[in-house]
Design a protein around this motif. Structure first.
Motif, PDB file in Angstrom:
ATOM      1  N   UNK A  15       0.844  -1.188   0.000  1.00 47.91           N
ATOM      2  CA  UNK A  15       0.000   0.000   0.000  1.00 47.91           C
ATOM      3  C   UNK A  15       0.883   1.242   0.000  1.00 47.91           C
ATOM      4  N   UNK A  16       0.528   2.219  -0.811  1.00 43.02           N
ATOM      5  CA  UNK A  16       1.313   3.445  -0.926  1.00 43.02           C
ATOM      6  C   UNK A  16       0.498   4.652  -0.474  1.00 43.02           C
ATOM      7  N   UNK A  17       1.138   5.529   0.274  1.00 43.28           N
ATOM      8  CA  UNK A  17       0.642   6.887   0.424  1.00 43.28           C
ATOM      9  C   UNK A  17       0.796   7.561  -0.947  1.00 43.28           C
ATOM     10  N   UNK A  18       0.156   8.708  -1.142  1.00 41.66           N
ATOM     11  CA  UNK A  18       0.277   9.376  -2.438  1.00 41.66           C
ATOM     12  C   UNK A  18       1.210  10.577  -2.381  1.00 41.66           C
ATOM     13  N   UNK A  19       0.839  11.608  -1.614  1.00 44.43           N
ATOM     14  CA  UNK A  19       1.629  12.840  -1.564  1.00 44.43           C
ATOM     15  C   UNK A  19       3.019  12.580  -0.997  1.00 44.43           C
ATOM     16  N   UNK A  20       4.031  12.933  -1.761  1.00 47.72           N
ATOM     17  CA  UNK A  20       5.397  12.801  -1.286  1.00 47.72           C
ATOM     18  C   UNK A  20       5.934  11.386  -1.309  1.00 47.72           C
ATOM     19  N   UNK A  21       5.127  10.440  -1.780  1.00 48.58           N
ATOM     20  CA  UNK A  21       5.541   9.032  -1.835  1.00 48.58           C
ATOM     21  C   UNK A  21       5.511   8.537  -3.274  1.00 48.58           C
ATOM     22  N   UNK A  22       4.348   8.590  -3.891  1.00 43.15           N
ATOM     23  CA  UNK A  22       4.238   8.270  -5.315  1.00 43.15           C
ATOM     24  C   UNK A  22       4.484   9.503  -6.181  1.00 43.15           C
ATOM     25  N   UNK A  23       4.002  10.631  -5.703  1.00 46.82           N
ATOM     26  CA  UNK A  23       4.010  11.838  -6.532  1.00 46.82           C
ATOM     27  C   UNK A  23       4.682  13.014  -5.830  1.00 46.82           C
ATOM     28  N   UNK A  24       5.304  13.849  -6.641  1.00 46.52           N
ATOM     29  CA  UNK A  24       6.018  15.020  -6.137  1.00 46.52           C
ATOM     30  C   UNK A  24       5.043  16.185  -5.972  1.00 46.52           C
ATOM     31  N   UNK A  25       4.209  16.088  -4.951  1.00 41.95           N
ATOM     32  CA  UNK A  25       3.141  17.067  -4.741  1.00 41.95           C
ATOM     33  C   UNK A  25       3.480  18.127  -3.715  1.00 41.95           C
ATOM     34  N   UNK A  26       4.529  17.926  -2.940  1.00 42.83           N
ATOM     35  CA  UNK A  26       4.802  18.827  -1.822  1.00 42.83           C
ATOM     36  C   UNK A  26       4.992  20.282  -2.274  1.00 42.83           C
ATOM     37  N   UNK A  27       5.737  20.565  -3.364  1.00 43.96           N
ATOM     38  CA  UNK A  27       5.898  21.962  -3.769  1.00 43.96           C
ATOM     39  C   UNK A  27       4.570  22.658  -4.077  1.00 43.96           C
ATOM     40  N   UNK A  28       3.665  21.978  -4.783  1.00 41.92           N
ATOM     41  CA  UNK A  28       2.402  22.631  -5.136  1.00 41.92           C
ATOM     42  C   UNK A  28       1.456  22.712  -3.932  1.00 41.92           C
ATOM     43  N   UNK A  29       1.500  21.723  -3.041  1.00 39.28           N
ATOM     44  CA  UNK A  29       0.691  21.811  -1.821  1.00 39.28           C
ATOM     45  C   UNK A  29       1.123  23.021  -1.002  1.00 39.28           C
ATOM     46  N   UNK A  30       2.430  23.181  -0.831  1.00 40.20           N
ATOM     47  CA  UNK A  30       2.947  24.293  -0.032  1.00 40.20           C
ATOM     48  C   UNK A  30       2.624  25.633  -0.688  1.00 40.20           C
ATOM     49  N   UNK A  31       2.839  25.723  -1.984  1.00 42.44           N
ATOM     50  CA  UNK A  31       2.580  26.985  -2.694  1.00 42.44           C
ATOM     51  C   UNK A  31       1.105  27.369  -2.605  1.00 42.44           C
ATOM     52  N   UNK A  32       0.223  26.397  -2.819  1.00 42.83           N
ATOM     53  CA  UNK A  32      -1.212  26.689  -2.783  1.00 42.83           C
ATOM     54  C   UNK A  32      -1.672  27.041  -1.379  1.00 42.83           C
ATOM     55  N   UNK A  33      -1.238  26.269  -0.390  1.00 45.22           N
ATOM     56  CA  UNK A  33      -1.628  26.545   0.997  1.00 45.22           C
ATOM     57  C   UNK A  33      -1.114  27.910   1.436  1.00 45.22           C
ATOM     58  N   UNK A  34       0.095  28.232   1.060  1.00 46.94           N
ATOM     59  CA  UNK A  34       0.666  29.523   1.443  1.00 46.94           C
ATOM     60  C   UNK A  34      -0.164  30.670   0.873  1.00 46.94           C
ATOM     61  N   UNK A  35      -0.558  30.549  -0.389  1.00 43.38           N
ATOM     62  CA  UNK A  35      -1.386  31.586  -1.017  1.00 43.38           C
ATOM     63  C   UNK A  35      -2.663  31.832  -0.224  1.00 43.38           C
ATOM     64  N   UNK A  36      -3.323  30.749   0.181  1.00 41.44           N
ATOM     65  CA  UNK A  36      -4.601  30.871   0.884  1.00 41.44           C
ATOM     66  C   UNK A  36      -4.390  31.350   2.325  1.00 41.44           C
ATOM     67  N   UNK A  37      -3.391  30.843   2.984  1.00 43.06           N
ATOM     68  CA  UNK A  37      -3.167  31.211   4.385  1.00 43.06           C
ATOM     69  C   UNK A  37      -2.793  32.679   4.538  1.00 43.06           C
ATOM     70  N   UNK A  38      -2.085  33.243   3.569  1.00 44.82           N
ATOM     71  CA  UNK A  38      -1.770  34.672   3.621  1.00 44.82           C
ATOM     72  C   UNK A  38      -3.038  35.509   3.528  1.00 44.82           C
ATOM     73  N   UNK A  39      -4.044  35.000   2.839  1.00 45.44           N
ATOM     74  CA  UNK A  39      -5.339  35.700   2.761  1.00 45.44           C
ATOM     75  C   UNK A  39      -6.057  35.687   4.111  1.00 45.44           C
TER      76      UNK A  39
END
Length: 223
Positions: A15-39
């Protein structure tokens, strides 16, 4: 009790996790979350290490990491998804070598599944976008924003496969994955190439081994 040092090369189910395990999602998760959290009133200084959001499920992660009320966490999550779900495969590309690893695991007779804290629909979309949906026997994420644990998601995947913990292994990049696998009575291989793992985090949580590259993960799973 963590299952450290266990040989998982003969485990029938992976069994695999997805984010950061199968796929390189961390940069886009961080960028998107940062955009919203600054709001929502945070500053670059109060944001701190946004990577802390990778692992816990949304919307609960926003309350856990930044102390938002459940209501505001839900609103932040809605704004986050409005951006993130439109990214397409550029937002969740597989790590180099992962597709080949999955194909080789299948060729070796292993049954494969995804157990992610991402929403179920997005997990399915991401696998389809990457052209690997057919390599998995099951793919589970959160069916709703209710506080569903990672252990429950793993149990759902095992139940769907008719598999026992003793014949299975989890692969993930955060201590949440190791903790959940341990709670289910199965070992977890940690991966540190995903970009969200703190030094020593996976070892301290009791991962049976830690792979720093996809090639190392191949050796751990296939020998």
């Amino acid at each position: 009790m963590a299952l450290t040092g266990v040989d998982v090369t003969s485990r029938a189910v992976v069994l695999f996790d997805f984010d950061g395990t199968l796929a390189n999602t961390v940069p886009t998760i961080i960028k998107t979350a940062r955009t919203v959290l600054l709001r929502h009133g945070l500053t670059d200084e109060t944001l701190g290490d946004v990577r802390r959001l990778v692992g816990p499920p949304f919307p609960q992660a926003y309350s856990l990491v930044y102390g938002f009320s459940p209501e505001e966490a839900a609103q932040i999550t809605a704004e986050y998804r409005a951006i993130y779900t439109k990214l397409g495969v550029e937002g969740w590309p597989l790590f180099e070598g992962v597709r080949e690893l999955l194909e080789d695991l299948r060729a070796a007779g292993r049954r494969l599944g995804v157990a992610s804290s991402k929403r179920m629909g997005l997990v399915a979309q991401a696998l389809e976008d990457n052209g690997v949906a057919d390599l998995f026997d099951v793919a589970f994420g959160k069916p709703s924003d209710d506080n569903i644990s990672k252990a429950q998601i793993i149990e759902s995947a095992l139940d769907a496969l008719g598999a026992a913990p003793g014949e299975s292994v989890m692969v993930g990049d955060r201590h949440h994955d190791v903790d959940a696998a341990t709670a289910c009575g199965m070992p977890c291989v940690g991966v540190s190439f995903g970009g969200a793992t703190r030094p020593g985090e996976l070892e301290d949580a009791g991962a049976c081994s830690v792979a720093g590259t996809v090639d190392e993960l191949r050796r751990v799973l296939l020998g």
